[in-house]
Design an enzyme around this catalytic site. Structure first.
Site, PDB file in Angstrom:
ATOM      1  N   GLN A  59       0.950  -1.207  -0.195  1.00  0.00           N
ATOM      2  CA  GLN A  59       0.019  -0.217  -0.147  1.00  0.00           C
ATOM      3  C   GLN A  59       0.749   1.386  -0.019  1.00  0.00           C
ATOM      4  O   GLN A  59       1.546   1.586   1.047  1.00  0.00           O
ATOM      5  CB  GLN A  59      -0.961  -0.077   1.315  1.00  0.00           C
ATOM      6  CG  GLN A  59      -1.865  -1.161   1.297  1.00  0.00           C
ATOM      7  CD  GLN A  59      -2.691  -1.506   0.169  1.00  0.00           C
ATOM      8  OE1 GLN A  59      -3.838  -0.400   0.211  1.00  0.00           O
ATOM      9  NE2 GLN A  59      -2.621  -2.136  -0.694  1.00  0.00           N
ATOM     10  N   ARG A  70      -4.505   3.544   4.586  1.00  0.00           N
ATOM     11  CA  ARG A  70      -3.951   4.206   3.594  1.00  0.00           C
ATOM     12  C   ARG A  70      -4.157   3.861   2.164  1.00  0.00           C
ATOM     13  O   ARG A  70      -4.851   2.680   2.079  1.00  0.00           O
ATOM     14  CB  ARG A  70      -2.267   4.121   3.713  1.00  0.00           C
ATOM     15  CG  ARG A  70      -1.816   2.840   3.530  1.00  0.00           C
ATOM     16  CD  ARG A  70      -0.385   2.581   3.912  1.00  0.00           C
ATOM     17  NE  ARG A  70       0.482   3.882   3.750  1.00  0.00           N
ATOM     18  CZ  ARG A  70       0.784   4.676   4.567  1.00  0.00           C
ATOM     19  NH1 ARG A  70       0.591   4.805   5.756  1.00  0.00           N
ATOM     20  NH2 ARG A  70       1.654   6.075   4.409  1.00  0.00           N
ATOM     21  N   ALA A  89     -11.935   2.246   4.156  1.00  0.00           N
ATOM     22  CA  ALA A  89     -11.049   1.342   3.377  1.00  0.00           C
ATOM     23  C   ALA A  89      -9.952   2.249   2.299  1.00  0.00           C
ATOM     24  O   ALA A  89     -10.274   3.477   2.317  1.00  0.00           O
ATOM     25  CB  ALA A  89     -11.615   0.343   2.284  1.00  0.00           C
ATOM     26  N   HIS A  90      -9.043   1.664   1.706  1.00  0.00           N
ATOM     27  CA  HIS A  90      -8.148   2.415   1.073  1.00  0.00           C
ATOM     28  C   HIS A  90      -8.664   3.236  -0.232  1.00  0.00           C
ATOM     29  O   HIS A  90      -9.459   2.877  -0.918  1.00  0.00           O
ATOM     30  CB  HIS A  90      -7.054   1.561   0.502  1.00  0.00           C
ATOM     31  CG  HIS A  90      -7.406   0.297  -0.411  1.00  0.00           C
ATOM     32  ND1 HIS A  90      -6.511  -0.648  -0.782  1.00  0.00           N
ATOM     33  CD2 HIS A  90      -8.481  -0.129  -0.940  1.00  0.00           C
ATOM     34  CE1 HIS A  90      -7.185  -1.554  -1.308  1.00  0.00           C
ATOM     35  NE2 HIS A  90      -8.157  -1.180  -1.460  1.00  0.00           N
ATOM     36  N   ASN A  91      -8.006   4.377  -0.494  1.00  0.00           N
ATOM     37  CA  ASN A  91      -8.590   5.246  -1.546  1.00  0.00           C
ATOM     38  C   ASN A  91      -9.916   5.801  -1.465  1.00  0.00           C
ATOM     39  O   ASN A  91     -10.494   6.498  -2.494  1.00  0.00           O
ATOM     40  CB  ASN A  91      -8.283   4.353  -2.927  1.00  0.00           C
ATOM     41  CG  ASN A  91      -6.681   4.283  -2.794  1.00  0.00           C
ATOM     42  OD1 ASN A  91      -6.424   3.102  -3.069  1.00  0.00           O
ATOM     43  ND2 ASN A  91      -5.899   5.171  -3.389  1.00  0.00           N
TER      44      ASN A  91
END
Length: 346
Positions: free
Chosen positions: A205, A225, A246-248
């Site tokens: 990540q 991240r 969650a990511h993004n």
């Protein structure tokens, strides 16, 4: 941080603070804030919901925050304003026993572990057993609570407050005047794995987390991240406890997420959105500005227009629910039968 002992204010002082119209003795002092039903003779109460107007006649409060239309019904001194709930929010800080005053000097506990190249502004507080790694920048007035971990190259804006035992992974950026509650983890790895048919392979990540100004993150919440780009939380976003982002994911400014919300990767939530408790958003969705999603709803498709959205069914007696669940399984066949009948009729 200082603890105030029983602050008290005259009604005239509070009226001036709130820009309210005072009815009654301005020299009357109050030293607490409470509900209409629980208030004592030294408390100020508020009426924000008309359902509680029935308690006006019996309240023991010294004074009440309320709308002008209730003035004649009020048996006590009153502070009249259009938004009593907002006034209550403002007054809550006056009576907060943990009210924070800005420190004039930096205070670092001797058990804190701080890298030699950390930048520390004026009036910073670092609590016992906190760990602050290389390249961190703490702006003026930052508070790092006891036992917190601040990873390499993190940047905290002025007056941002970390409660005890917060974890910020490397490279996290948080703006000014934000509050992160205990147990929150910001910048942990997103859930990224590729499968080769036999086993999972972790995806590094490589992105970060960027959080704006005046954001609040509740206890035990997690903001992952980004996989490549950053996970972004806009200014004035309010996140309750036990929320998973969650990511993004991108959350637009002024949105609010109630407890146990879960948002899957790469979903974008607009500005001024409200997500009720337990709402789940699938990944890669676009949620428009001004969307409100009611509690326990599951959203699997993008929402392009502002409004209130719900999914699922309300509670009902178990026997009725079981019968309806059976009927739900029969809907496809019922739809086919209706279609055949319509064709036959035509």
């Amino acid at each position: 941080m200082t603890k105030n002992a029983s602050p008290s204010y005259t009604l005239a002082e509070l009226a001036s603070l709130l820009n309210a119209t005072l009815i009654g003795d301005g020299e009357r002092r109050v030293c607490g804030l409470s509900t209409l039903t629980d208030a004592g003779p030294d408390d100020i109460a508020f009426l924000a919901n008309k359902a509680y107007a029935k308690h006006l006649a019996t309240t023991n409060a010294a004074a009440i925050l309320l709308r002008p239309e209730y003035a004649e019904e009020c048996p006590t001194p009153a502070l009249l304003l259009d938004n009593p709930y907002l006034a209550y929010a403002k007054l809550s800080h006056c009576f907060d026993p943990l009210k924070r005053d800005e420190a004039s000097v930096t205070e670092v506990h001797p058990t804190a572990v701080i890298s030699s190249d950390v930048t520390i502004g004026e009036g910073v507080f670092v609590g016992a057993n906190a760990v602050i790694e290389s390249g961190v920048c703490l702006a003026d007035g930052v508070h790092v609570g006891a036992g917190s971990f601040v990873g390499a190259d993190v940047s905290l804006g002025a007056r941002t407050y970390l409660h005890p035992n917060v974890v910020l992974y490397h490279g996290v950026v948080i703006g000014a005047s934000s509050v992160i509650h205990s147990g929150a983890v910001i910048g942990g790895d997103g859930f990224g794995f590729a499968h080769d048919g036999a086993q999972w392979h972790k995806i590094a990540q490589l992105g970060g987390v960027v959080i704006g100004d005046n954001v609040e993150v509740g206890s035990c919440s997690s903001i992952d991240r980004g996989a490549l780009g950053d996970t972004v939380i806009g200014n004035d976003v309010k996140i309750d406890s036990q929320v998973q982002i969650a990511h993004n994911v991108h959350i637009g400014e002024h949105s609010a997420l109630a407890g146990c919300v879960g948002i899957a990767g790469s979903t974008r939530v607009g500005r001024h959105c409200l997500l009720g408790g337990g709402v789940g958003l699938a990944g890669h969705l676009e949620i428009a500005d001004g969307v409100q999603i009611t509690g326990m709803s599951l959203v699997t498709n993008s929402i392009s227009e502002a409004g209130v959205y719900s999914s699922g069914t309300g509670s009902m007696p178990n026997g009725l629910w079981r019968r309806n669940a059976v009927r739900f399984k029969q809907l496809d066949e019922l739809s086919r039968r209706v279609t055949r009948l319509e064709r036959h009729r035509d």
